[in-house]
Design a protein around this motif. Structure first.
Motif, PDB file in Angstrom:
ATOM      1  N   TRP A 125     -19.604  69.462 -21.676  1.00  0.00           N
ATOM      2  CA  TRP A 125     -18.351  68.546 -21.683  1.00  0.00           C
ATOM      3  C   TRP A 125     -18.818  66.949 -21.486  1.00  0.00           C
ATOM      4  O   TRP A 125     -18.004  66.244 -21.683  1.00  0.00           O
ATOM      5  N   VAL A 126     -19.943  66.886 -21.286  1.00  0.00           N
ATOM      6  CA  VAL A 126     -20.387  65.379 -20.949  1.00  0.00           C
ATOM      7  C   VAL A 126     -20.240  64.797 -22.192  1.00  0.00           C
ATOM      8  O   VAL A 126     -20.273  63.349 -22.293  1.00  0.00           O
ATOM      9  N   ILE A 127     -20.136  65.362 -23.285  1.00  0.00           N
ATOM     10  CA  ILE A 127     -19.882  64.557 -24.822  1.00  0.00           C
ATOM     11  C   ILE A 127     -18.754  63.539 -24.688  1.00  0.00           C
ATOM     12  O   ILE A 127     -18.949  62.650 -25.083  1.00  0.00           O
ATOM     13  N   GLY A 128     -17.643  64.063 -24.072  1.00  0.00           N
ATOM     14  CA  GLY A 128     -16.553  63.315 -24.076  1.00  0.00           C
ATOM     15  C   GLY A 128     -16.738  61.709 -23.477  1.00  0.00           C
ATOM     16  O   GLY A 128     -16.593  60.844 -23.995  1.00  0.00           O
ATOM     17  N   PRO A 129     -16.964  61.826 -22.187  1.00  0.00           N
ATOM     18  CA  PRO A 129     -17.129  60.619 -21.252  1.00  0.00           C
ATOM     19  C   PRO A 129     -18.297  59.826 -21.874  1.00  0.00           C
ATOM     20  O   PRO A 129     -18.101  58.663 -21.832  1.00  0.00           O
ATOM     21  N   ALA A 140     -14.241  71.285  -9.814  1.00  0.00           N
ATOM     22  CA  ALA A 140     -15.397  70.616  -9.545  1.00  0.00           C
ATOM     23  C   ALA A 140     -16.095  69.957 -10.798  1.00  0.00           C
ATOM     24  O   ALA A 140     -16.525  69.146 -10.954  1.00  0.00           O
ATOM     25  N   LEU A 141     -16.609  70.963 -11.632  1.00  0.00           N
ATOM     26  CA  LEU A 141     -17.244  70.605 -12.979  1.00  0.00           C
ATOM     27  C   LEU A 141     -16.658  69.465 -13.659  1.00  0.00           C
ATOM     28  O   LEU A 141     -17.381  68.590 -13.819  1.00  0.00           O
ATOM     29  N   PRO A 142     -15.452  69.649 -14.041  1.00  0.00           N
ATOM     30  CA  PRO A 142     -14.868  68.549 -14.918  1.00  0.00           C
ATOM     31  C   PRO A 142     -14.798  67.140 -14.116  1.00  0.00           C
ATOM     32  O   PRO A 142     -15.037  66.204 -14.401  1.00  0.00           O
ATOM     33  N   LEU A 143     -14.518  67.475 -12.802  1.00  0.00           N
ATOM     34  CA  LEU A 143     -14.549  66.438 -12.002  1.00  0.00           C
ATOM     35  C   LEU A 143     -15.695  65.662 -11.781  1.00  0.00           C
ATOM     36  O   LEU A 143     -15.846  64.351 -11.928  1.00  0.00           O
ATOM     37  N   MET A 144     -16.733  66.191 -11.811  1.00  0.00           N
ATOM     38  CA  MET A 144     -17.959  65.628 -11.733  1.00  0.00           C
ATOM     39  C   MET A 144     -18.353  64.850 -13.033  1.00  0.00           C
ATOM     40  O   MET A 144     -18.850  63.792 -12.945  1.00  0.00           O
ATOM     41  N   ILE A 145     -17.966  65.392 -14.135  1.00  0.00           N
ATOM     42  CA  ILE A 145     -18.359  64.919 -15.373  1.00  0.00           C
ATOM     43  C   ILE A 145     -17.504  63.648 -15.580  1.00  0.00           C
ATOM     44  O   ILE A 145     -18.018  62.481 -16.159  1.00  0.00           O
TER      45      ILE A 145
END
Ligand code: EPZ
Length: 429
Positions: A106-110, A25-30
């Protein structure tokens, strides 16, 4: 602060629904940051970490709407949440938010892929280890980002956008694989990621990105290929079942004995975990989308296990397996190879009468005939549930403090265990 009290209450019998995976869920939300269109996620678990991440995403400009309970849904079924990052209003992820939930780094990527810049607080260590981010930095630089570390923040820039590359991770990292894969979807050209993480949550994210118009292949293997595209659109995607939650309840049922069916989970997600439980003498029946766990008066057999990146035995089930081995007939060995400090549950389990000897990253557990309840303290998310598992068979009361750790990763834990006969209650201090 709440605490949980567990009392031994014999075997567990019945069924436990498995929620959507926190770590999917966490990466999908990001990933919702990658597009200005709607991303609808189904089967999202009701967890503290999900709520924290929603706050962080709204800081960047993401709107989210939680759909009400649909007809026929119980309060234990996953929720549907609509995310929409129409505009990114802020490319900074502040320390006070990132330090609470490290995956928000992980928001750094998007942000980098969509906005060409990101200023993200370093997450800092946590109870289980220093949790460095060097692999994130290195892999994003391989995509052409310029990254500097200033005053505890990672400042990333890619004014001309990211460029496809071939990169090999020197060690497997789940988070860094997620982030590089997300960033590469909007890079110019093709990216090949070698020594990628193979976790089912990486596969779940790749499938979501493809539903959004990305071109990702090889997910689930050590080599993932991403062909960059100009834009991503919206999608509707289901969060994969939580293999760690399933493994946890499987070990609880194995510990107490009885006959428990885990529903809404495909057994292939936790193959190695189930193999280890069979070695421990537990009877496992694999259904279409369920797993039946049985132990009727037969002994728990000792096992020798090392944690490994998927498809090996998951580090997130290490503490739970250790709890199960406390009453095995013989001597077990568990070696933790992923995190440098993931044995904090050992001293707490010892308070219940466990016999565990530590030698660096190896724990040797000598099975005992009985455990006795005591006040204990949860130290990290998975360690806290190992105390619950031990408490299921300890005489007297096991009182677990700092249960906020539990609430980060286990949805409605007391209710799910009470529904199969456990004597467990939460009291507010
Ligand atoms: C994910 O963490 C999970 N978290 C963890 O679950 C899980 O234990 C871990 O993967 C391993 O499976 C989420 O998915 C939100 P890693 P992550 O990068 O991505 C080192 C839980 O209980 N490393 O695969 O942070 C790192 O220190 C949590 O739900 C670097 O050295 O883990 C570790 O030793 C706990 N440099 C190893 O790699 C980096 O840049 C594996 O970490 C990144 C990681």
């Amino acid at each position: 602060m709440d605490r949980i009290i567990v009392r031994a209450n014999g075997e567990l019998n019945g069924s436990i629904p498995i929620s959507g995976a926190k770590n999917a869920a966490l990466p999908l939300m990001i990933a919702s940051l990658l597009t200005s269109k709607k991303l609808v996620l189904e089967n999202v678990p009701r967890l503290a970490d999900v709520a924290s991440l929603m706050r962080i995403l709204s800081n960047h400009g993401t709107d989210h709407q939680i759909k009400g309970k649909q007809p026929g849904q119980s309060e234990l079924s996953g929720q549907t949440i609509v995310f929409k990052a129409k505009n990114i209003v802020d490319t900074t992820a502040p320390y006070e938010l990132v330090s609470k939930m490290r995956a928000s780094f992980w928001v750094i990527g998007p942000l980098l892929a969509r906005m060409g810049e990101a200023r993200v607080s370093l997450p800092g260590g946590c109870a289980i280890g220093t949790r460095p981010v060097d692999l994130f930095i290195e892999s994003l630089e391989a995509l052409g980002a310029e990254i500097s570390i200033e005053n505890g923040y990672a400042l990333a820039k890619a004014p001309e956008g990211l460029k496809g590359t071939t990169y090999r991770f020197p060690k497997v990292s789940v988070g860094a694989t997620h982030v590089m894969m997300m960033a590469a979807t909007l890079a110019k050209g093709t990216t090949v990621i070698n020594n990628a993480a193979r976790e089912p949550e990486v596969v779940n994210l790749a499938e979501c990105l493809n539903a959004m118009g990305a071109k990702v292949s090889g997910q689930g293997t050590r080599t993932i290929t991403i062909e960059g595209v100009k834009k991503l659109h919206g999608a509707t995607h289901r969060v994969v079942a939580d293999r760690i939650e399933a493994g946890t309840y499987a070990m609880a049922a194995a510990m107490a004995g009885g006959d428990v069916t885990l529903t809404d989970v495909e057994s292939g997600l936790l193959k190695t975990t189930l193999d280890v439980l069979e070695q421990a003498g537990i009877t496992i029946e694999k259904g279409e989308n369920s797993i039946r766990i049985m132990r009727k008066g037969t002994p728990i057999l000792p096992v020798k296990v090392s944690t490994e990146p998927h498809p090996g035995f998951p580090t997130d089930c290490q503490a739970q397996l250790m709890a199960l081995m406390l009453k095995a007939e013989g001597i077990s060995e568990i070696t933790e190879t992923i995190f440098e400090n993931r044995f904090m549950h050992v001293s707490e389990l010892a308070r219940l009468g466990a016999k565990i000897a530590l030698d660096g990253q190896k724990a040797t557990i000598t099975g005992v005939d009985s455990l006795a309840g005591a006040p204990v303290m949860a130290t990290d998310l998975r360690a806290s549930v190992s105390l619950v598992i031990a408490g299921l068979v300890a005489s007297g009361e096991t009182e677990i403090h700092r249960v906020y750790h539990l609430d980060r990763g286990f949805e409605s834990l007391e209710e799910k265990l009470r529904n199969v006969g456990a004597n467990i209650e939460r009291v507010s201090e």
